[in-house]
Structure formats: structure tokens, C-alpha cells
Design a protein around this motif. Structure first.
Motif, PDB file in Angstrom:
ATOM      1  N   MET A 118      15.133  41.292  96.504  1.00 28.35           N
ATOM      2  CA  MET A 118      14.199  40.327  97.188  1.00 28.35           C
ATOM      3  C   MET A 118      12.915  40.231  96.216  1.00 28.35           C
ATOM      4  O   MET A 118      12.841  40.988  95.025  1.00 28.35           O
ATOM      5  CB  MET A 118      13.482  41.092  98.574  1.00 28.35           C
ATOM      6  CG  MET A 118      14.640  41.625  99.405  1.00 28.35           C
ATOM      7  SD  MET A 118      13.673  42.492 100.919  1.00 28.35           S
ATOM      8  CE  MET A 118      12.807  40.867 101.537  1.00 28.35           C
ATOM      9  N   THR A 119      12.234  39.190  96.215  1.00 29.07           N
ATOM     10  CA  THR A 119      10.953  38.989  95.302  1.00 29.07           C
ATOM     11  C   THR A 119       9.913  39.809  95.840  1.00 29.07           C
ATOM     12  O   THR A 119       9.867  40.504  96.840  1.00 29.07           O
ATOM     13  CB  THR A 119      10.822  37.432  95.073  1.00 29.07           C
ATOM     14  OG1 THR A 119      10.351  37.171  96.500  1.00 29.07           O
ATOM     15  CG2 THR A 119      12.027  36.670  94.767  1.00 29.07           C
ATOM     16  N   LEU A 120       9.193  39.863  94.913  1.00 28.81           N
ATOM     17  CA  LEU A 120       7.592  40.790  95.143  1.00 28.81           C
ATOM     18  C   LEU A 120       6.986  39.950  96.540  1.00 28.81           C
ATOM     19  O   LEU A 120       6.559  40.810  97.018  1.00 28.81           O
ATOM     20  CB  LEU A 120       6.642  40.733  94.070  1.00 28.81           C
ATOM     21  CG  LEU A 120       5.449  41.293  94.268  1.00 28.81           C
ATOM     22  CD1 LEU A 120       5.732  42.789  94.688  1.00 28.81           C
ATOM     23  CD2 LEU A 120       4.413  41.271  93.152  1.00 28.81           C
ATOM     24  N   ASP A 121       7.008  38.854  96.639  1.00 30.23           N
ATOM     25  CA  ASP A 121       6.337  38.193  97.984  1.00 30.23           C
ATOM     26  C   ASP A 121       6.944  38.459  99.045  1.00 30.23           C
ATOM     27  O   ASP A 121       6.516  38.758 100.036  1.00 30.23           O
ATOM     28  CB  ASP A 121       6.193  36.747  97.629  1.00 30.23           C
ATOM     29  CG  ASP A 121       5.075  36.489  96.542  1.00 30.23           C
ATOM     30  OD1 ASP A 121       4.257  37.132  96.202  1.00 30.23           O
ATOM     31  OD2 ASP A 121       5.235  35.033  95.786  1.00 30.23           O
ATOM     32  N   THR A 127      12.222  44.347  91.556  1.00 28.16           N
ATOM     33  CA  THR A 127      12.322  43.579  92.585  1.00 28.16           C
ATOM     34  C   THR A 127      13.230  42.169  91.792  1.00 28.16           C
ATOM     35  O   THR A 127      13.779  42.387  90.620  1.00 28.16           O
ATOM     36  CB  THR A 127      11.138  42.689  92.870  1.00 28.16           C
ATOM     37  OG1 THR A 127      10.330  42.331  91.821  1.00 28.16           O
ATOM     38  CG2 THR A 127      10.276  43.781  93.909  1.00 28.16           C
ATOM     39  N   LYS A 128      13.631  41.365  92.623  1.00 27.40           N
ATOM     40  CA  LYS A 128      14.500  40.322  91.871  1.00 27.40           C
ATOM     41  C   LYS A 128      13.986  39.468  90.815  1.00 27.40           C
ATOM     42  O   LYS A 128      14.421  38.960  90.145  1.00 27.40           O
ATOM     43  CB  LYS A 128      14.852  39.145  93.166  1.00 27.40           C
ATOM     44  CG  LYS A 128      15.992  38.143  93.024  1.00 27.40           C
ATOM     45  CD  LYS A 128      16.111  37.490  94.128  1.00 27.40           C
ATOM     46  CE  LYS A 128      17.183  36.278  93.750  1.00 27.40           C
ATOM     47  NZ  LYS A 128      17.514  35.422  95.018  1.00 27.40           N
ATOM     48  N   ASP A 129      12.316  39.423  90.998  1.00 28.27           N
ATOM     49  CA  ASP A 129      11.691  38.638  89.859  1.00 28.27           C
ATOM     50  C   ASP A 129      11.034  39.749  88.765  1.00 28.27           C
ATOM     51  O   ASP A 129      10.016  39.520  88.227  1.00 28.27           O
ATOM     52  CB  ASP A 129      10.617  37.795  90.407  1.00 28.27           C
ATOM     53  CG  ASP A 129       9.777  38.836  91.312  1.00 28.27           C
ATOM     54  OD1 ASP A 129       9.985  39.871  91.705  1.00 28.27           O
ATOM     55  OD2 ASP A 129       8.479  38.423  91.922  1.00 28.27           O
ATOM     56  N   ASN A 130      11.896  40.803  88.718  1.00 28.47           N
ATOM     57  CA  ASN A 130      11.627  41.665  87.771  1.00 28.47           C
ATOM     58  C   ASN A 130      10.210  42.379  87.697  1.00 28.47           C
ATOM     59  O   ASN A 130       9.430  42.557  86.534  1.00 28.47           O
ATOM     60  CB  ASN A 130      11.801  41.319  86.399  1.00 28.47           C
ATOM     61  CG  ASN A 130      13.269  40.653  86.024  1.00 28.47           C
ATOM     62  OD1 ASN A 130      14.260  41.415  86.506  1.00 28.47           O
ATOM     63  ND2 ASN A 130      13.642  39.493  85.433  1.00 28.47           N
TER      64      ASN A 130
END
Length: 317
Positions: free
Chosen positions: A187-190, A139-142
Motif C-alpha cells: 500500500m502507499t502512504l496515503d 510502503t509501496k511508494d518507498n
């Protein structure tokens, strides 16, 4: 690897399907044609009036031999003719190639293919279900995650599905996998956990735009499961528990505040209303007296009030 092998084996399965579908018809035509050929040869090529069991003329032997040769040649030609019969089901369309060139779309029903000259490939136009196997994405936040899904695709133009792409099922599945990785990676995980509908919509729009030129239509795409590392699951579980405890404490404190306000208002009303305290006292006594283990000692309220007045009077003196 699983998707590739499964998809590449589907043309062979289709070939077996059409072979079994047309076998009864070809068998009936072959049987009927051979029987008719035998009858014609027997009635036209052999002079049975000259047939003598004790002495068979050479002419009859020659006629029988000629009839056998004609039967073999005729049977081979008839078998070759019947071998070109194909049957397409109601949901199938056949792409006919003559000497390697596209000659049109055939079916449903009986389709004739000229042996050694024509070739035909049948395409299923029903709604197809293609699996997107579980795959690792970042995801975008690794945060690593595994996502899988399913595609619902149908063929709208059989000609393009065969002529413009080598294996349209395999191509659609692979393109959907790449698109899903691209969308989730941005996308982020959330967002991944809370915006499944948006992810499905974005992937569907991208895939649909590409496969239109292949003669296909994407009905829908659905994400089935999202897997995360176990340690991340435990952290999220603790975070959710802390959030629920926070909301419970806030709710309890708000309830205590409302209860205190109501009690203060009730005390103020009882202080200003004559007889309110007496009624409240009687209600309390009635509630205590309902249990058999409780012992209630009555003390006159009027005596208490008289003592209070006496005390006030003495204090003023």
C-alpha cells in the motif's frame, strides 16, 4: 526479542499457577491421610494391654518399629498418590499425555495425573491479548513507517493448540507481524493513513485462515499507532496547511461573489421601487445615530431630487 521472551515464559507462569491452585487440596489430602494412617497403625499394630512402663516387652518394641516402617511406606505411597491431583479452573482445559501419547482433554475441576506416567499441559481458553511490537515497514511508494498493533485471540480446540504448534501464542504473534508487513508493503502512504479498517480486515482474514488449523480463532486485530519520519511529518503538515488555505480562499471568493450578486439585485430593486432608497437611507441614518461619538447632519432628500430634476431639464434645453 521482547515478545519472544514474554511468550516463552508463559508456560512456566502457568505451571506456577496450577501448583499454587492445587497446593491447598494436596495439603489437605496429605494431612488427613497421614492422621488417618497414624490412628489406624496405633489401634491395630500395637498391643497396649501388654505395655508396662517399668518393663517394655520386646514384642511391643518390635510392633512399634514395624508400625513406624509401615507408616513411612504408607505415607510415601499416599504422598505419591496425592501428588497426581491437579485442579483446572473453569476457563482452562488440560491436554493429558500418557507415556507421551495423547489421552484426551481434561477439566475443568479436579484432574488426576498418574505420577511418572502421565503429564498434563493446561490451556487458557479465555480471550488472549497479544501485542504486535512496533516494526519498520516500507510502503509501496518507498516511505518508511513504524506500525504496531494488538491481537485478540482465543483457543477453540485445546488439543490442536498444544499438539499442532509448539507455542501457539508466539506463533500467532510472529505470523501476524509478517502478515502486517506484507499488507502494508503493498500500500502507499496515503492508503496506509486513510484505510486502517481495510488493513485490519485484510490482516485478520489472512491470519484467521492460517490459525484455524492450530485450533485458534482470531477475534480481531487493531492497529494502535503509525509513526513516520519527522521530516515527512513536517512536509505533510505544510501540505495540509496549504490545502486549508486554498479552501479558505475559495470559500471567501464564493462568499464575495454571492454578496456582489445580492447587492446588485438589491440595487436593481431599489432603483425600480419608489421610496425604497428613502427607507434604506433612513435605516442607515438610524444605525449611525446609535453611537454617541457620531454626528449626523440631515439633508432633505426632496431637495436633492428637485435639484436632479432641474439639472435634467436644463440639460434637455
Amino acid at each position: 526479542m521482547t515478545t519472544a521472551s514474554k511468550t516463552q515464559s508463559e508456560p512456566a507462569a502457568q505451571s506456577l499457577h496450577h501448583s499454587s491452585l492445587g497446593t491447598p487440596v494436596r495439603a489437605m489430602l496429605n494431612g488427613g491421610g497421614l492422621i488417618l494412617l497414624v490412628i489406624v497403625l496405633i489401634t491395630t499394630m500395637v498391643d497396649w494391654n501388654r505395655f508396662d512402663p517399668n518393663r517394655i516387652p520386646n514384642e511391643i518394641i518390635a510392633q512399634i518399629g514395624k508400625a513406624i516402617v509401615v507408616f513411612i511406606v504408607g505415607a510415601a505411597l499416599w504422598w505419591l498418590f496425592v501428588s497426581g491431583v491437579r485442579i483446572a479452573a473453569q476457563w482452562e482445559r488440560g491436554i493429558l499425555l500418557r507415556l507421551g501419547k495423547f489421552r484426551g482433554v481434561r477439566g475443568p475441576g479436579i484432574v488426576y495425573v498418574v505420577p511418572f506416567i502421565d503429564s498434563i499441559q493446561f490451556v487458557d481458553t479465555r480471550l488472549l491479548t497479544l501485542n504486535i511490537p512496533s516494526q519498520q515497514v516500507i510502503t509501496k511508494d518507498n516511505v518508511p513507517a513504524s506500525v504496531d498493533g494488538v491481537l485478540y485471540v482465543m483457543v477453540t480446540e485445546a488439543e490442536k493448540a498444544v499438539l499442532s504448534v509448539q507455542n501457539y501464542r508466539f506463533a500467532v504473534a510472529q505470523y501476524a507481524q509478517a502478515t502486517l508487513r506484507d499488507v502494508v508493503g503493498a500500500m502507499t502512504l496515503d492508503e496506509l493513513l486513510s484505510e486502517r479498517e481495510q488493513i485490519q480486515k485484510r490482516v485478520a482474514e489472512t491470519v484467521e485462515e492460517r490459525i484455524k488449523s492450530w485450533g485458534l480463532h482470531l477475534d480481531s486485530i487493531r492497529l494502535q499507532d503509525i509513526e513516520m519520519p519527522e521530516d515527512l511529518k513536517r512536509i505533510m503538515s505544510r501540505q495540509a496547511a496549504a490545502e486549508r488555505e486554498k479552501r479558505a480562499n475559495i470559500t471567501k471568493s464564493e462568499g464575495d461573489k454571492i454578496a456582489a450578486s445580492n447587492l446588485a439585485a438589491a440595487a436593481e430593486i431599489m432603483a425600480t421601487t419608489s421610496g425604497a432608497m428613502k427607507l434604506r437611507t433612513l435605516q442607515t441614518i438610524d444605525g449611525l445615530g446609535a453611537g454617541q461619538s457620531n454626528t449626523v447632519v440631515m439633508f432633505p432628500i426632496e431637495l436633492v431630487e428637485a435639484l436632479n430634476r432641474l439639472t435634467d431639464a436644463m440639460a434637455h434645453k
